[in-house]
Design a protein around this motif. Sequence first.
Motif, PDB file in Angstrom:
ATOM      1  N   LEU A  34       0.810  -1.221   0.000  1.00  0.00           N
ATOM      2  CA  LEU A  34       0.000   0.000   0.000  1.00  0.00           C
ATOM      3  C   LEU A  34       0.843   1.269   0.000  1.00  0.00           C
ATOM      4  N   GLY A  35       2.163   1.116  -0.108  1.00  0.00           N
ATOM      5  CA  GLY A  35       3.035   2.277  -0.288  1.00  0.00           C
ATOM      6  C   GLY A  35       3.690   2.797   0.964  1.00  0.00           C
ATOM      7  N   PHE A  36       3.648   2.038   2.066  1.00  0.00           N
ATOM      8  CA  PHE A  36       4.266   2.477   3.321  1.00  0.00           C
ATOM      9  C   PHE A  36       5.522   1.641   3.570  1.00  0.00           C
ATOM     10  N   GLU A  37       6.665   2.292   3.540  1.00  0.00           N
ATOM     11  CA  GLU A  37       7.936   1.591   3.697  1.00  0.00           C
ATOM     12  C   GLU A  37       8.428   1.578   5.137  1.00  0.00           C
ATOM     13  N   LYS A  38       7.908   2.468   5.964  1.00  0.00           N
ATOM     14  CA  LYS A  38       8.447   2.606   7.318  1.00  0.00           C
ATOM     15  C   LYS A  38       7.326   2.552   8.348  1.00  0.00           C
TER      16      LYS A  38
ATOM     17  N   LEU B 220      -4.474   6.863   3.496  1.00  0.00           N
ATOM     18  CA  LEU B 220      -4.017   6.627   2.126  1.00  0.00           C
ATOM     19  C   LEU B 220      -4.140   7.884   1.271  1.00  0.00           C
ATOM     20  N   ILE B 221      -5.265   8.584   1.396  1.00  0.00           N
ATOM     21  CA  ILE B 221      -5.471   9.809   0.621  1.00  0.00           C
ATOM     22  C   ILE B 221      -4.368  10.810   0.928  1.00  0.00           C
ATOM     23  N   GLU B 222      -4.080  11.007   2.212  1.00  0.00           N
ATOM     24  CA  GLU B 222      -3.095  12.021   2.591  1.00  0.00           C
ATOM     25  C   GLU B 222      -1.670  11.560   2.279  1.00  0.00           C
ATOM     26  N   HIS B 223      -1.385  10.275   2.442  1.00  0.00           N
ATOM     27  CA  HIS B 223      -0.051   9.758   2.140  1.00  0.00           C
ATOM     28  C   HIS B 223       0.259   9.904   0.654  1.00  0.00           C
ATOM     29  N   HIS B 224      -0.689   9.527  -0.200  1.00  0.00           N
ATOM     30  CA  HIS B 224      -0.471   9.581  -1.642  1.00  0.00           C
ATOM     31  C   HIS B 224      -0.903  10.917  -2.245  1.00  0.00           C
ATOM     32  N   ALA B 225      -1.443  11.820  -1.417  1.00  0.00           N
ATOM     33  CA  ALA B 225      -1.978  13.098  -1.897  1.00  0.00           C
ATOM     34  C   ALA B 225      -2.996  12.874  -3.016  1.00  0.00           C
ATOM     35  N   GLY B 226      -3.757  11.789  -2.911  1.00  0.00           N
ATOM     36  CA  GLY B 226      -4.774  11.478  -3.909  1.00  0.00           C
ATOM     37  C   GLY B 226      -4.250  10.769  -5.139  1.00  0.00           C
ATOM     38  N   ARG B 227      -2.920  10.671  -5.260  1.00  0.00           N
ATOM     39  CA  ARG B 227      -2.321  10.013  -6.428  1.00  0.00           C
ATOM     40  C   ARG B 227      -2.065   8.546  -6.084  1.00  0.00           C
ATOM     41  N   PHE B 228      -3.132   7.782  -6.073  1.00  0.00           N
ATOM     42  CA  PHE B 228      -3.055   6.398  -5.631  1.00  0.00           C
ATOM     43  C   PHE B 228      -2.276   5.547  -6.622  1.00  0.00           C
ATOM     44  N   PRO B 229      -1.733   4.425  -6.142  1.00  0.00           N
ATOM     45  CA  PRO B 229      -1.244   3.426  -7.092  1.00  0.00           C
ATOM     46  C   PRO B 229      -2.372   3.081  -8.060  1.00  0.00           C
ATOM     47  N   LEU B 230      -2.014   2.776  -9.306  1.00  0.00           N
ATOM     48  CA  LEU B 230      -3.034   2.642 -10.346  1.00  0.00           C
ATOM     49  C   LEU B 230      -4.083   1.597  -9.994  1.00  0.00           C
ATOM     50  N   TRP B 231      -3.681   0.519  -9.306  1.00  0.00           N
ATOM     51  CA  TRP B 231      -4.650  -0.542  -9.008  1.00  0.00           C
ATOM     52  C   TRP B 231      -5.723  -0.085  -8.027  1.00  0.00           C
ATOM     53  N   LEU B 232      -5.423   0.964  -7.233  1.00  0.00           N
ATOM     54  CA  LEU B 232      -6.401   1.490  -6.282  1.00  0.00           C
ATOM     55  C   LEU B 232      -7.214   2.657  -6.835  1.00  0.00           C
ATOM     56  N   SER B 233      -6.747   3.302  -7.880  1.00  0.00           N
ATOM     57  CA  SER B 233      -7.383   4.533  -8.359  1.00  0.00           C
ATOM     58  C   SER B 233      -8.821   4.268  -8.790  1.00  0.00           C
ATOM     59  N   PRO B 234      -9.760   5.070  -8.314  1.00  0.00           N
ATOM     60  CA  PRO B 234     -11.165   4.875  -8.706  1.00  0.00           C
ATOM     61  C   PRO B 234     -11.364   4.978 -10.217  1.00  0.00           C
ATOM     62  N   VAL B 235     -10.731   5.975 -10.816  1.00  0.00           N
ATOM     63  CA  VAL B 235     -10.731   6.115 -12.273  1.00  0.00           C
ATOM     64  C   VAL B 235      -9.285   5.954 -12.713  1.00  0.00           C
ATOM     65  N   GLN B 236      -9.018   4.953 -13.526  1.00  0.00           N
ATOM     66  CA  GLN B 236      -7.634   4.675 -13.899  1.00  0.00           C
ATOM     67  C   GLN B 236      -7.209   5.429 -15.155  1.00  0.00           C
TER      68      GLN B 236
END
Length: 668
Positions: free
Chosen positions: A431-435, A550-566
């Motif tokens: 989910l994009g969290f390394e630490k 997730l929204i705040e961590h990615h600033a809305g730029r989700f990994p493509l598999w999570l993006s509501p509209v890809q």
Amino acid sequence: MSAMFRITLPDGSVREVAPGTTPADVAAAIGPGLAKAALAAKIDGEVRDLNRPFERDTNLALVTARDEADALELTRHDLAHVMAEAVQHLFPGTQITFGPATDDGFYYDFAPKDRPFTDEDLPAIEAEMRAIIARNEPFVREVWTRQQLIDRWNQQGETFKAEWAAELPEGEELTIYRQGEWLDMCRGPHMASTGKLDPQAFKLTRVSGAYWRGDQKNAMLSRIYGTGWLNKKQLDQHLFRLEEAAKRDHRKIGAEMDLFHLQSEAQGSVFWHPKGFILWRQLEAYMRRRLDAADYEEVKTPQLMDARQWEQSGHWGKYRENMFVVPDEIPNTEDEGAVLSGEGDLMALKPMNCPAHVLIFKQGIKSYRDLPIRMAEFGCCHRNEPHGALHGIMRVRQFTQDDAHIFVREDQLIGEVRKFCDLLDSVYRDLGFEKYAIKLALRPEKRFGSDAMWDWSEQSLRDAVAAAGRDTQEYGWEELPGEGAFYAPKLEFHLTDAIGRTWQVGTIQTDTVLPERLDAAYIGEDGNRHRPVMLHRAILGTFERFIGILIEHHAGRFPLWLSPVQAVVATIVSDADDYAETVAAQLRAAGLRVETDLRNEKINYKVREHSLAKVPNLIVVGKREAEEGKVALRTLGSQAQTILTLDEIVTRLRNEATPPDLITGTAV
């Protein structure tokens, strides 16, 4: 001659000093550099003033800026006093109340004489604070009697302080701290003088209202907030984080992306819009695949349960005030304390899933061979959080947990906790969290269970984290005395996001109390009944809060598999409308979530609008692209375009949109 005091330093060396000697004297004797750097002293582990004389044989450590936690606490406490002096100098007649340090700064509550303070007053107060710092006024500790304090506050017209002083116990040592002519009641400690503060390392941030002693029946005060740091670099970094946090606010981005909204008709509950619920479903589907692969069994339990069940579990006594009860009052009966039977049963919406999972476990006879049983539920729960505690989708009243309970034999516990740590680590990285940091919350003062049980439970968690190789500085390993739940110690997992904030999310708890209270048992190898250990665990915590993170961590730029509209296929001219629909259809056939934008608008307008909505891929087609069977791909955040054939764009986006667990094979 008075007996000398033995002062033991961190390196084990001992100095003998005469009564009246202070830690500042010891620092000066060691060297001028240390004397200048020292901010306070740790006397047998307690932070004290540098100029407070030794009272006995003592272990001494000198606090410098390198001891950041203690140094920041001192700095913020000092700044609160400096701010209060500045306010009373600029606005005569203002009364002071309380002014503590906070996690990133300080505040003080004031009773202004003429009008409430506003943000426009802050620059003048900051300037006066810098003047006080420049005067290098010593902080002087004095011991007063209660009556002296009351007399002082009455003479100065400080009615709030006089009220508080009158409630202090007689005979207790009461202290004030003075800087120049200004003083306040305070336990301390403080640094040696105001000149130890960096005049460029603080900022007053805002003004708000606050009731005296937190009671809305009392007078409204003006609360001034500030942030304080050891140097300007730290302040600048903090202000940058605040600016970034404002840009990343999940409520702001949620509106821009049309994910959800909140409104007063359902306070503390989220209205998920179609795009937001796509995000939810993708996250839920991912978690379900991970649980299936880890041999969890998914269950579903009732929302409403009889109050007697909650009383038996122990939650009624601990959570009653935060539970939604149906009916919300016990009907009148001859015995008002009775829980009625039949149609008048007192019920409660579940605030957690654990008692219901025990009831499922108890259906049928369980053998030691059946364990471990891993029981998962995406369970909707309700807690009556105070209105003031609600915050976007981060703190709500209705929420869904990625909850699970693992019923194990004692000899299985360490292995199960280790497996959980490995699963959690993999999920966070996907989910994009390394630490993240791991902390062990130990027994609270008020708790169920014996000390022996707590000893075993706490040590088992230590051993499990060690077995997983995560009791190290890399994982921020730390023990938190008194922070455990009333029924069990717990491991807490604290994520670090893209701008350095931490979020306590995952948890696993070793519980022997609830199986005992609810009479859960299995048949052991010896043929006798035994209590299982119940591991309460969550990885995301709640879907609502984790999606906010997730929204705040990615600033809305989700990994493509999570993006509501890809992707959005946008036309330059109307002649390309049919081709745009063809492109979108092929992408949808490949399993991608695609929209078209055929509006009669300029392409630059469309680019701006879809960038604001955080659409990761904008596929631009015009007359030429339609004729050649190609597309122009513009990815979010890039000004460049890549020209691809239709087959190439389908293959590229399909590969990029594959969830990570399906790439690595961690899912079933």
